[in-house]
Enzyme design. Structure first.
Site, PDB file in Angstrom:
ATOM      1  N   GLY A  11       0.974  -1.139   0.163  1.00 49.92           N
ATOM      2  CA  GLY A  11      -0.038   0.042  -0.214  1.00 49.92           C
ATOM      3  C   GLY A  11       0.898   1.188   0.165  1.00 49.92           C
ATOM      4  O   GLY A  11       2.216   1.343   0.490  1.00 49.92           O
ATOM      5  N   ASP A 109       6.346  -5.661   5.205  1.00 47.44           N
ATOM      6  CA  ASP A 109       7.176  -6.977   5.482  1.00 47.44           C
ATOM      7  C   ASP A 109       6.819  -8.009   4.212  1.00 47.44           C
ATOM      8  O   ASP A 109       7.756  -8.607   4.070  1.00 47.44           O
ATOM      9  CB  ASP A 109       6.414  -7.459   6.612  1.00 47.44           C
ATOM     10  CG  ASP A 109       4.978  -7.484   6.690  1.00 47.44           C
ATOM     11  OD1 ASP A 109       4.370  -6.515   6.238  1.00 47.44           O
ATOM     12  OD2 ASP A 109       4.440  -8.769   7.167  1.00 47.44           O
ATOM     13  N   THR A 134       5.993   1.577   5.791  1.00 39.74           N
ATOM     14  CA  THR A 134       4.490   1.329   6.058  1.00 39.74           C
ATOM     15  C   THR A 134       4.141   2.096   7.033  1.00 39.74           C
ATOM     16  O   THR A 134       4.960   2.611   7.943  1.00 39.74           O
ATOM     17  CB  THR A 134       4.373  -0.112   6.723  1.00 39.74           C
ATOM     18  OG1 THR A 134       3.209  -0.308   7.159  1.00 39.74           O
ATOM     19  CG2 THR A 134       5.603  -0.228   7.799  1.00 39.74           C
ATOM     20  N   ILE A 135       2.759   2.557   6.994  1.00 40.63           N
ATOM     21  CA  ILE A 135       2.290   3.447   7.821  1.00 40.63           C
ATOM     22  C   ILE A 135       1.942   2.642   9.278  1.00 40.63           C
ATOM     23  O   ILE A 135       1.788   3.401  10.262  1.00 40.63           O
ATOM     24  CB  ILE A 135       1.029   4.201   7.295  1.00 40.63           C
ATOM     25  CG1 ILE A 135      -0.278   3.257   7.100  1.00 40.63           C
ATOM     26  CG2 ILE A 135       1.321   5.190   6.203  1.00 40.63           C
ATOM     27  CD1 ILE A 135      -1.414   3.987   6.810  1.00 40.63           C
ATOM     28  N   ASP A 136       1.945   1.219   9.253  1.00 37.66           N
ATOM     29  CA  ASP A 136       1.687   0.491  10.351  1.00 37.66           C
ATOM     30  C   ASP A 136       2.629   0.370  11.326  1.00 37.66           C
ATOM     31  O   ASP A 136       2.564   0.248  12.521  1.00 37.66           O
ATOM     32  CB  ASP A 136       1.319  -1.051  10.036  1.00 37.66           C
ATOM     33  CG  ASP A 136       0.192  -1.314   9.207  1.00 37.66           C
ATOM     34  OD1 ASP A 136      -0.601  -0.436   8.876  1.00 37.66           O
ATOM     35  OD2 ASP A 136      -0.126  -2.153   8.566  1.00 37.66           O
ATOM     36  N   ARG A 182      -2.427  -3.803  10.678  1.00 38.12           N
ATOM     37  CA  ARG A 182      -2.665  -5.356  10.833  1.00 38.12           C
ATOM     38  C   ARG A 182      -2.163  -6.162  11.944  1.00 38.12           C
ATOM     39  O   ARG A 182      -2.872  -6.719  12.510  1.00 38.12           O
ATOM     40  CB  ARG A 182      -2.513  -6.038   9.447  1.00 38.12           C
ATOM     41  CG  ARG A 182      -2.380  -7.457   9.151  1.00 38.12           C
ATOM     42  CD  ARG A 182      -1.984  -8.025   8.167  1.00 38.12           C
ATOM     43  NE  ARG A 182      -2.534  -7.390   6.828  1.00 38.12           N
ATOM     44  CZ  ARG A 182      -3.790  -7.861   6.367  1.00 38.12           C
ATOM     45  NH1 ARG A 182      -4.491  -8.827   6.919  1.00 38.12           N
ATOM     46  NH2 ARG A 182      -4.268  -7.035   5.540  1.00 38.12           N
ATOM     47  N   GLU A 241      -7.417  -1.974  13.632  1.00 35.98           N
ATOM     48  CA  GLU A 241      -8.157  -3.044  12.742  1.00 35.98           C
ATOM     49  C   GLU A 241      -7.543  -4.237  13.200  1.00 35.98           C
ATOM     50  O   GLU A 241      -8.340  -5.504  12.879  1.00 35.98           O
ATOM     51  CB  GLU A 241      -8.265  -2.437  11.218  1.00 35.98           C
ATOM     52  CG  GLU A 241      -6.676  -2.817  10.852  1.00 35.98           C
ATOM     53  CD  GLU A 241      -6.608  -2.401   9.216  1.00 35.98           C
ATOM     54  OE1 GLU A 241      -7.795  -2.200   8.589  1.00 35.98           O
ATOM     55  OE2 GLU A 241      -5.325  -2.520   8.747  1.00 35.98           O
ATOM     56  N   TYR A 306      -7.295   5.225   4.511  1.00 38.89           N
ATOM     57  CA  TYR A 306      -7.014   5.398   3.131  1.00 38.89           C
ATOM     58  C   TYR A 306      -6.668   6.800   2.871  1.00 38.89           C
ATOM     59  O   TYR A 306      -5.757   7.153   2.014  1.00 38.89           O
ATOM     60  CB  TYR A 306      -8.051   5.065   2.388  1.00 38.89           C
ATOM     61  CG  TYR A 306      -8.225   3.427   2.316  1.00 38.89           C
ATOM     62  CD1 TYR A 306      -7.176   2.688   1.421  1.00 38.89           C
ATOM     63  CD2 TYR A 306      -9.208   2.699   2.827  1.00 38.89           C
ATOM     64  CE1 TYR A 306      -7.087   1.351   1.133  1.00 38.89           C
ATOM     65  CE2 TYR A 306      -9.333   1.347   2.426  1.00 38.89           C
ATOM     66  CZ  TYR A 306      -8.204   0.731   1.789  1.00 38.89           C
ATOM     67  OH  TYR A 306      -8.389  -0.665   1.672  1.00 38.89           O
ATOM     68  N   GLU A 307      -7.192   7.771   3.680  1.00 37.14           N
ATOM     69  CA  GLU A 307      -6.987   9.181   3.260  1.00 37.14           C
ATOM     70  C   GLU A 307      -5.458   9.403   4.121  1.00 37.14           C
ATOM     71  O   GLU A 307      -4.906  10.752   3.723  1.00 37.14           O
ATOM     72  CB  GLU A 307      -8.126  10.148   4.160  1.00 37.14           C
ATOM     73  CG  GLU A 307      -8.223   9.739   5.653  1.00 37.14           C
ATOM     74  CD  GLU A 307      -9.262   8.681   5.984  1.00 37.14           C
ATOM     75  OE1 GLU A 307     -10.258   8.903   6.516  1.00 37.14           O
ATOM     76  OE2 GLU A 307      -9.166   7.565   5.725  1.00 37.14           O
TER      77      GLU A 307
END
Length: 434
Positions: A11, A109, A134-136, A182, A241, A306-307
């Site tokens: 993403g 990852d 990754t924004i995660d 995630r 999430e 998403y934004e």
């Protein structure tokens, strides 16, 4: 002329174009190399025949100022090139046909795993360096350094939540927000803390226990009741999430109501964006309020993610991605391959992290990091959440007030919610010499 190619997988995240620009400009200005941007990740590379690989030549002109822009000028995709031996062979053959001897991959990852597989399959002819994105914020970087894009996502996600909190305060209602993440709750926790939200629930606080819809709702309901006891009839709750991934298959099926099966992506991950986590939680809470004849708190849901992914990067990520792009090229200069670029704990040195050594032995995939609930970030955030505590059960006046608002007797309140304090792990923060 030597050719270096760039591939973006997974993403979007703020700062992708910064890495692309840094690699391009260093290659041209310092090495006189040609730079090829491969479009749409591995989507076309897995096809047989290099004529199917969509590429673009990257230059000083078409990467000028792009480091300030969100999105990806090379686009991206989640296509997994490791799903078959044929796909892996096609990727290697296409890179050889295009005379590409150096490859910089940008991703999380999953893309790191793909990079490692391709590097191994290609052997000596190809050198591969991976740049963590990754924004995660769930890649295991030294010294707690963030993955690029995370800081920007927290900044803008915090602003969105701040506005939602202002709305909640103005109209006297509660909002339930769901944030991307995630495997880890970094983004949810960071956004929530930045905005001063009343509650944040992340998978890590549940330890190794299965996450249930009941436990989530118990945490939220008691926080709402306690806030009302303190004189406030509004608030914002943030859910990561990833809570959905920790639920039982039966409860997961509830989140995908109307679907014949739980959808997964190319990498085998549950497609959490299709899950109705926050909506299901809100529905369950409203049923509770109705059945007990409680005051209608008024619940509004909002998914945030998403934004954030294509926001223009803030100054931190602009600078950070420039360092990472330059560092990736330095590692190629040093003859390295199959490594992920990172900064040292003091940020003064480049650290090549072996992708083989980052693999989880049980899964064969790249390890991810999670929020340490005994650490500073979680413990500071928890201090400002008005969640139910053991002291609330010890103080008779408070227990009576809470149980009255909940339309239960003190004993009923204790039986139903006595487990809630244990879901918020408490540790004393340690002191250290500078």
């Amino acid at each position: 002329m030597k050719i270096v190619a760039i591939v973006v997988g997974g993403g979007p995240a703020p700062g992708i174009n910064g890495v692309i620009a840094a690699v391009t400009q260093y290659s041209i200005l310092r090495r006189g190399w040609q730079v090829v941007g491969i479009l749409e990740g591995f989507k076309n590379l897995i096809k047989r025949g290099s004529e199917n690989v969509a590429c673009t030549t990257l230059t000083l002109e078409n990467t000028d100022k792009t480091h300030l822009e969100g999105g990806s000028i090379l686009k991206t995709s989640r296509v997994n090139p490791t799903t078959s031996e044929e796909s892996i062979r096609n990727v290697v053959a296409n890179l050889q046909a295009l005379n590409i001897r150096y490859l910089v991959t940008i991703g999380g990852d999953d893309t790191a795993h793909s990079s490692n597989v391709i590097a191994t399959a290609a052997g000596d002819f190809l050198r591969v360096i991976h740049v963590p994105k990754t924004i995660d914020n769930d890649l295991p970087l030294p010294g707690g350094h963030p993955t690029f894009g995370y800081t920007t996502a927290v900044h803008f996600g915090g602003q969105i939540l701040k506005n939602i909190l202002a709305d909640a305060r103005s109209v006297g209602r509660w909002y339930l927000a769901e944030a991307m993440g995630r495997k880890s709750g970094f983004l949810a926790l960071g956004m929530s803390t930045a905005a001063g939200c009343q509650l944040c629930l992340i998978p890590e606080q549940f330890g190794n226990n299965e996450v249930t819809l009941k436990s989530i709702c118990d945490c939220i309901e008691t926080t709402m009741i306690k806030r009302q006891a303190l004189g406030y009839t509004y608030g914002v709750v943030v859910l990561a999430e990833g809570l959905a991934e920790r639920m039982s298959p039966t409860e997961q099926a509830m989140l995908f109501k109307g679907m014949t099966s739980i959808p997964v992506d190319d990498h085998g991950h549950i497609r959490l964006e299709k899950a109705n986590l926050v909506e299901t939680v809100a529905s369950e809470l409203e049923k509770r309020f109705t059945s007990y004849g409680m005051w209608n708190y008024g619940l509004t849901t909002k998914k945030i993610g998403y934004e954030l992914r294509c926001q223009d990067p803030i100054a931190f990520d602009v600078q950070y991605t420039r360092m990472l792009g330059c560092s990736a090229m330095k590692l190629l200069d040093a003859g390295m391959s199959g490594v992920m670029v990172a900064l040292s704990r003091d940020s003064n040195s480049i650290v090549p992290l072996s992708l083989n050594q980052l693999k989880d032995k049980s899964t064969g995939r790249i390890m991810t990091r999670v929020v340490d609930c005994s650490g500073r970030d979680y413990q500071v955030a928890r201090e400002y959440m008005p969640h139910l505590t053991l002291d609330d059960f010890k103080e008779e006046a408070m227990l009576l007030k809470l149980s009255t608002l909940a339309k239960r007797t003190p004993d009923e309140f204790r039986r139903q919610f006595g487990h809630v304090p244990s879901l918020f792990p408490i540790y004393d923060l340690s002191f250290a010499d500078d």
